[in-house]
Design a protein around this motif. Structure first.
Motif, PDB file in Angstrom:
ATOM      1  N   PRO A 131       0.818  -1.227   0.000  1.00  0.00           N
ATOM      2  CA  PRO A 131       0.000   0.000   0.000  1.00  0.00           C
ATOM      3  C   PRO A 131       0.842   1.264   0.000  1.00  0.00           C
ATOM      4  O   PRO A 131       0.429   2.292  -0.554  1.00  0.00           O
ATOM      5  N   GLU A 132       2.018   1.208   0.605  1.00  0.00           N
ATOM      6  CA  GLU A 132       2.875   2.404   0.665  1.00  0.00           C
ATOM      7  C   GLU A 132       3.278   2.886  -0.722  1.00  0.00           C
ATOM      8  O   GLU A 132       3.563   4.067  -0.915  1.00  0.00           O
ATOM      9  N   LEU A 133       3.317   1.962  -1.673  1.00  0.00           N
ATOM     10  CA  LEU A 133       3.671   2.347  -3.042  1.00  0.00           C
ATOM     11  C   LEU A 133       2.755   3.451  -3.556  1.00  0.00           C
ATOM     12  O   LEU A 133       3.190   4.334  -4.300  1.00  0.00           O
ATOM     13  N   PHE A 134       1.503   3.437  -3.138  1.00  0.00           N
ATOM     14  CA  PHE A 134       0.502   4.358  -3.672  1.00  0.00           C
ATOM     15  C   PHE A 134       0.395   5.662  -2.868  1.00  0.00           C
ATOM     16  O   PHE A 134      -0.450   6.490  -3.159  1.00  0.00           O
ATOM     17  N   PHE A 135       1.265   5.795  -1.877  1.00  0.00           N
ATOM     18  CA  PHE A 135       1.264   7.022  -1.065  1.00  0.00           C
ATOM     19  C   PHE A 135       2.668   7.596  -0.989  1.00  0.00           C
ATOM     20  O   PHE A 135       3.280   7.611   0.085  1.00  0.00           O
ATOM     21  N   PRO A 136       3.191   8.051  -2.129  1.00  0.00           N
ATOM     22  CA  PRO A 136       4.538   8.630  -2.119  1.00  0.00           C
ATOM     23  C   PRO A 136       4.570   9.925  -1.304  1.00  0.00           C
ATOM     24  O   PRO A 136       3.566  10.633  -1.223  1.00  0.00           O
ATOM     25  N   LEU A 137       5.716  10.177  -0.708  1.00  0.00           N
ATOM     26  CA  LEU A 137       5.851  11.412   0.076  1.00  0.00           C
ATOM     27  C   LEU A 137       5.754  12.630  -0.838  1.00  0.00           C
ATOM     28  O   LEU A 137       5.246  13.670  -0.443  1.00  0.00           O
ATOM     29  N   ILE A 138       6.277  12.483  -2.043  1.00  0.00           N
ATOM     30  CA  ILE A 138       6.216  13.574  -3.020  1.00  0.00           C
ATOM     31  C   ILE A 138       5.450  13.068  -4.232  1.00  0.00           C
ATOM     32  O   ILE A 138       5.868  12.109  -4.878  1.00  0.00           O
ATOM     33  N   GLU A 139       4.320  13.695  -4.540  1.00  0.00           N
ATOM     34  CA  GLU A 139       3.477  13.247  -5.652  1.00  0.00           C
ATOM     35  C   GLU A 139       3.773  14.036  -6.919  1.00  0.00           C
ATOM     36  O   GLU A 139       2.899  14.695  -7.466  1.00  0.00           O
ATOM     37  N   ARG A 140       5.022  13.977  -7.342  1.00  0.00           N
ATOM     38  CA  ARG A 140       5.376  14.638  -8.605  1.00  0.00           C
ATOM     39  C   ARG A 140       5.449  13.595  -9.701  1.00  0.00           C
ATOM     40  O   ARG A 140       5.873  12.467  -9.476  1.00  0.00           O
ATOM     41  N   GLU A 141       5.056  14.013 -10.901  1.00  0.00           N
ATOM     42  CA  GLU A 141       5.092  13.111 -12.058  1.00  0.00           C
ATOM     43  C   GLU A 141       6.465  12.458 -12.222  1.00  0.00           C
ATOM     44  O   GLU A 141       6.568  11.314 -12.633  1.00  0.00           O
ATOM     45  N   SER A 142       7.507  13.202 -11.924  1.00  0.00           N
ATOM     46  CA  SER A 142       8.861  12.721 -12.171  1.00  0.00           C
ATOM     47  C   SER A 142       9.368  11.757 -11.099  1.00  0.00           C
ATOM     48  O   SER A 142      10.437  11.167 -11.260  1.00  0.00           O
ATOM     49  N   GLU A 143       8.624  11.560 -10.034  1.00  0.00           N
ATOM     50  CA  GLU A 143       9.080  10.682  -8.955  1.00  0.00           C
ATOM     51  C   GLU A 143       8.961   9.213  -9.382  1.00  0.00           C
ATOM     52  O   GLU A 143       7.895   8.791  -9.842  1.00  0.00           O
ATOM     53  N   PRO A 144      10.038   8.444  -9.208  1.00  0.00           N
ATOM     54  CA  PRO A 144       9.994   7.028  -9.598  1.00  0.00           C
ATOM     55  C   PRO A 144       8.875   6.242  -8.901  1.00  0.00           C
ATOM     56  O   PRO A 144       8.256   5.377  -9.512  1.00  0.00           O
ATOM     57  N   GLN A 145       8.601   6.569  -7.653  1.00  0.00           N
ATOM     58  CA  GLN A 145       7.542   5.838  -6.949  1.00  0.00           C
ATOM     59  C   GLN A 145       6.177   6.112  -7.575  1.00  0.00           C
ATOM     60  O   GLN A 145       5.342   5.212  -7.679  1.00  0.00           O
ATOM     61  N   VAL A 146       5.956   7.335  -8.002  1.00  0.00           N
ATOM     62  CA  VAL A 146       4.698   7.675  -8.675  1.00  0.00           C
ATOM     63  C   VAL A 146       4.584   6.869  -9.972  1.00  0.00           C
ATOM     64  O   VAL A 146       3.535   6.301 -10.282  1.00  0.00           O
ATOM     65  N   ALA A 147       5.672   6.791 -10.706  1.00  0.00           N
ATOM     66  CA  ALA A 147       5.662   6.037 -11.963  1.00  0.00           C
ATOM     67  C   ALA A 147       5.386   4.549 -11.708  1.00  0.00           C
ATOM     68  O   ALA A 147       4.628   3.918 -12.457  1.00  0.00           O
ATOM     69  N   ARG A 148       5.969   3.993 -10.655  1.00  0.00           N
ATOM     70  CA  ARG A 148       5.731   2.573 -10.348  1.00  0.00           C
ATOM     71  C   ARG A 148       4.268   2.333  -9.966  1.00  0.00           C
ATOM     72  O   ARG A 148       3.648   1.358 -10.393  1.00  0.00           O
ATOM     73  N   ALA A 149       3.706   3.231  -9.166  1.00  0.00           N
ATOM     74  CA  ALA A 149       2.299   3.077  -8.773  1.00  0.00           C
ATOM     75  C   ALA A 149       1.398   3.195 -10.001  1.00  0.00           C
ATOM     76  O   ALA A 149       0.466   2.403 -10.185  1.00  0.00           O
ATOM     77  N   ARG A 150       1.686   4.170 -10.839  1.00  0.00           N
ATOM     78  CA  ARG A 150       0.858   4.361 -12.027  1.00  0.00           C
ATOM     79  C   ARG A 150       0.970   3.175 -12.984  1.00  0.00           C
ATOM     80  O   ARG A 150       0.018   2.848 -13.694  1.00  0.00           O
TER      81      ARG A 150
END
Ligand code: SF4
Length: 110
Positions: free
Chosen positions: A32-51
């Motif tokens: 679940p943490e994957l979908f709650f990145p600390l920084i929700e910027r398009e360029s963040e790798p975690q955002v890309a992985r969740a998307r």
């Protein structure tokens, strides 16, 4: 008895409006943490992985619609960031964009 297929970020008890689609979510079993990145910027790798998980999800549009209608303002839902959902709400409904609208969002595929 708990349903092992239910994603841990979801609870039908907490999100009864999601009852119709929640069991088909591709994020079942994902951290679940994957979908709650600390920084929700398009360029963040975690955002890309969740998307990336969202983009292989059969219920992406239902999830996105639900998140927009509910005013979900944290996390990745339906492959969108909170900022993207605020923009959708502003475009569709005008007014304050960070709150639930109580209005129904229609998508072309539904
Ligand atoms: S669109 Fe993403 S957040 Fe929504 S149910 Fe599917 S995988 Fe989960």
């Amino acid at each position: 008895m708990p349903d092992d297929r239910r994603p841990s970020r979801f609870s039908v008890d907490l999100f009864p409006a999601a009852r119709g689609w929640i069991r088909d979510a591709a994020c079942v079993g994902e951290d679940p943490e994957l979908f709650f990145p600390l920084i929700e910027r398009e360029s963040e790798p975690q955002v890309a992985r969740a998307r990336a998980v969202c983009h292989r999800c059969r219920v992406l549009l239902a999830c996105r619609r639900w998140a927009v209608e509910q005013g979900e303002d944290v996390g990745i839902w339906g492959a969108t960031t909170a900022a993207q959902r605020r923009a959708i709400r502003r475009k569709l409904f005008g007014g304050p964009a960070g709150q639930a609208t109580g209005k129904t969002v229609r998508t072309r595929r539904e």
